[in-house]
Write a protein that holds these residues in place. Structure first.
Motif, PDB file in Angstrom:
ATOM      1  N   ASP A  71      59.028 -47.673  76.405  1.00 27.27           N
ATOM      2  CA  ASP A  71      59.923 -48.076  77.723  1.00 27.27           C
ATOM      3  C   ASP A  71      60.896 -47.212  77.930  1.00 27.27           C
ATOM      4  N   PRO A  72      61.034 -46.589  79.167  1.00 23.26           N
ATOM      5  CA  PRO A  72      62.074 -45.643  79.434  1.00 23.26           C
ATOM      6  C   PRO A  72      63.486 -45.995  79.360  1.00 23.26           C
ATOM      7  N   LEU A  73      63.663 -47.566  79.464  1.00 23.34           N
ATOM      8  CA  LEU A  73      64.945 -47.990  79.342  1.00 23.34           C
ATOM      9  C   LEU A  73      65.488 -47.751  77.748  1.00 23.34           C
ATOM     10  N   HIS A  74      64.592 -47.609  77.173  1.00 24.79           N
ATOM     11  CA  HIS A  74      65.120 -47.294  75.407  1.00 24.79           C
ATOM     12  C   HIS A  74      64.882 -45.924  75.051  1.00 24.79           C
ATOM     13  N   ALA A  75      64.723 -45.222  76.030  1.00 20.28           N
ATOM     14  CA  ALA A  75      64.346 -43.579  75.562  1.00 20.28           C
ATOM     15  C   ALA A  75      65.456 -43.056  74.764  1.00 20.28           C
ATOM     16  N   SER A  76      66.754 -43.703  75.002  1.00 23.86           N
ATOM     17  CA  SER A  76      67.942 -42.912  74.294  1.00 23.86           C
ATOM     18  C   SER A  76      68.125 -43.544  72.901  1.00 23.86           C
ATOM     19  N   ARG A  77      67.404 -44.539  72.599  1.00 25.40           N
ATOM     20  CA  ARG A  77      67.496 -45.232  71.194  1.00 25.40           C
ATOM     21  C   ARG A  77      66.852 -44.635  70.170  1.00 25.40           C
ATOM     22  N   SER A  78      67.432 -44.347  68.958  1.00 26.38           N
ATOM     23  CA  SER A  78      66.603 -43.936  67.913  1.00 26.38           C
ATOM     24  C   SER A  78      65.546 -45.008  67.419  1.00 26.38           C
ATOM     25  N   LEU A  79      64.695 -44.452  66.707  1.00 29.87           N
ATOM     26  CA  LEU A  79      63.862 -45.155  65.983  1.00 29.87           C
ATOM     27  C   LEU A  79      64.505 -46.465  65.155  1.00 29.87           C
ATOM     28  N   THR A  80      65.459 -46.158  64.293  1.00 32.91           N
ATOM     29  CA  THR A  80      66.013 -47.062  63.558  1.00 32.91           C
ATOM     30  C   THR A  80      66.779 -48.130  64.488  1.00 32.91           C
ATOM     31  N   GLU A  81      67.083 -47.792  65.359  1.00 30.04           N
ATOM     32  CA  GLU A  81      68.109 -48.628  66.438  1.00 30.04           C
ATOM     33  C   GLU A  81      67.157 -49.870  66.839  1.00 30.04           C
ATOM     34  N   ILE A  82      65.954 -49.182  67.308  1.00 26.53           N
ATOM     35  CA  ILE A  82      64.712 -50.068  67.893  1.00 26.53           C
ATOM     36  C   ILE A  82      64.183 -50.844  66.744  1.00 26.53           C
ATOM     37  N   SER A  83      63.925 -50.530  65.544  1.00 27.41           N
ATOM     38  CA  SER A  83      63.338 -51.366  64.483  1.00 27.41           C
ATOM     39  C   SER A  83      64.293 -52.259  64.152  1.00 27.41           C
ATOM     40  N   SER A  84      65.464 -51.877  63.966  1.00 24.85           N
ATOM     41  CA  SER A  84      66.828 -52.754  63.497  1.00 24.85           C
ATOM     42  C   SER A  84      66.745 -53.983  64.349  1.00 24.85           C
ATOM     43  N   SER A  85      66.907 -53.641  65.658  1.00 21.77           N
ATOM     44  CA  SER A  85      66.950 -54.719  66.623  1.00 21.77           C
ATOM     45  C   SER A  85      65.823 -55.906  66.646  1.00 21.77           C
TER      46      SER A  85
END
Length: 313
Positions: free
Chosen positions: A268-282
């Motif tokens: 998702d381009p909206l989450h392009a700036s987020r790290s893998l850790t940020e995404i998985s933790s969320s």
């Protein structure tokens, strides 16, 4: 003499139900011409309560406003063991005799009058519980099931017997016994509403409800079978059985849904700036290394590679 029930004998306080009864029924007055003495016994699991009350004549009224946030608006299914109850709610007048069952709500004004000494057994189930939601729109009147109704007779006696046996049963079985009473209430509500409740439909519905709870709480790292079971007012054992019968497990269902959400965010381009850790933790996956291993096992490549292949690196 006349006195308020919530200022009655200390024995009621010992059972811890004075505030509970006041919250359900408002100002309960007793007028017996003698000292008021009641026997109250209660067991509960989550927000479901199974109780027995034996008391002399009194009357009570509630405006339908719960007086404490600790008690959720509930449906009461009451089996009249002895004595007589006159109940008024939604302008419906019901005379409840021994062997009858009455079903009514605590979030609507209600008047109750017991003309003499009585005994009843009641199950209270929160109106927000999953078993109530499909029937919520139908619960707009008092339902009386007479003693000569075979369903009411069988299940009323069953609830009575379960309550009598609770105090003599091992603690490990009490939760399941209360769940048995909740199942009886579900059948009685469906019977009174003119619908049919079958074990198969209830079980299928339970699985769908559990999956909805998972989706709603997927971001919570503590999400697991105990939390889901508590939200649905069932035992963890029953939840395990429902998933197993469908060829699933609770853990795999949570894991797969979390990984799907992570995969979606990775592209998702909206989450392009987020790290893998940020995404998985969320999504409740707090261990980066464990997330990478699970993602690779599910989708055939590490999350970083999947992100790069899909143009969001």
């Amino acid at each position: 003499m006349t006195e308020r029930l919530n200022k009655g004998r200390a024995s009621l306080d010992a059972f811890g139900l004075v505030d509970y009864m006041s919250a359900l029924f408002g100002e309960v007055k007793v007028d017996t011409g003698q000292e008021f003495a009641a026997r109250v016994r209660s067991e509960h699991h989550q927000d479901v309560r199974l109780m027995r009350i034996a008391a002399p004549a009194h009357s009570g009224a509630s405006d339908g406003v719960v007086q404490t946030s600790a008690i959720a608006p509930a449906l009461i299914c009451s089996y009249q063991v002895s004595g007589r109850l006159n109940l008024v709610q939604h302008r419906d007048h019901s005379s409840i005799n021994p062997g009858d069952i009455v079903i009514y709500r605590t979030d609507a004004p209600v008047e109750l009058r017991f003309d003499g000494r009585y005994e009843l057994v009641a199950v209270t189930v929160p109106l927000g519980s999953p078993m109530m939601r499909p029937l919520h729109s139908r619960l707009d009147s008092v339902w009386r099931l007479p003693a000569d109704d075979p369903v009411a007779s069988a299940l009323g006696l069953s609830i009575d017997a379960v309550e009598r046996g609770l105090s003599r049963s091992p603690q490990t079985l009490r939760t399941r016994m209360i769940e048995h009473s909740v199942g009886a209430v579900e059948i009685l509500v469906a019977h009174a509403a003119g619908t049919v409740a079958t074990p198969q439909s209830r079980d299928s519905n339970l699985l769908q409800q559990a999956l909805r709870v998972i989706d709603e709480r997927l971001r919570d790292p503590s999400l697991g079978v105990d939390l889901i079971a508590a939200a649905l007012f069932v035992s963890s054992r029953r939840l395990y059985r429902e998933f197993h019968a469908s060829g699933m497990t609770v853990a795999s269902s949570i894991r797969q849904r979390r990984l799907e959400r992570c995969r979606s965010d990775l592209t998702d381009p909206l989450h392009a700036s987020r790290s893998l850790t940020e995404i998985s933790s969320s999504w409740g996956l707090t261990s980066p290394s464990h997330f990478s291993l699970m993602f690779h096992g599910a989708f055939g490549c590490p999350p970083s590679e999947y992100r790069a292949k899909n143009g969001n690196a």
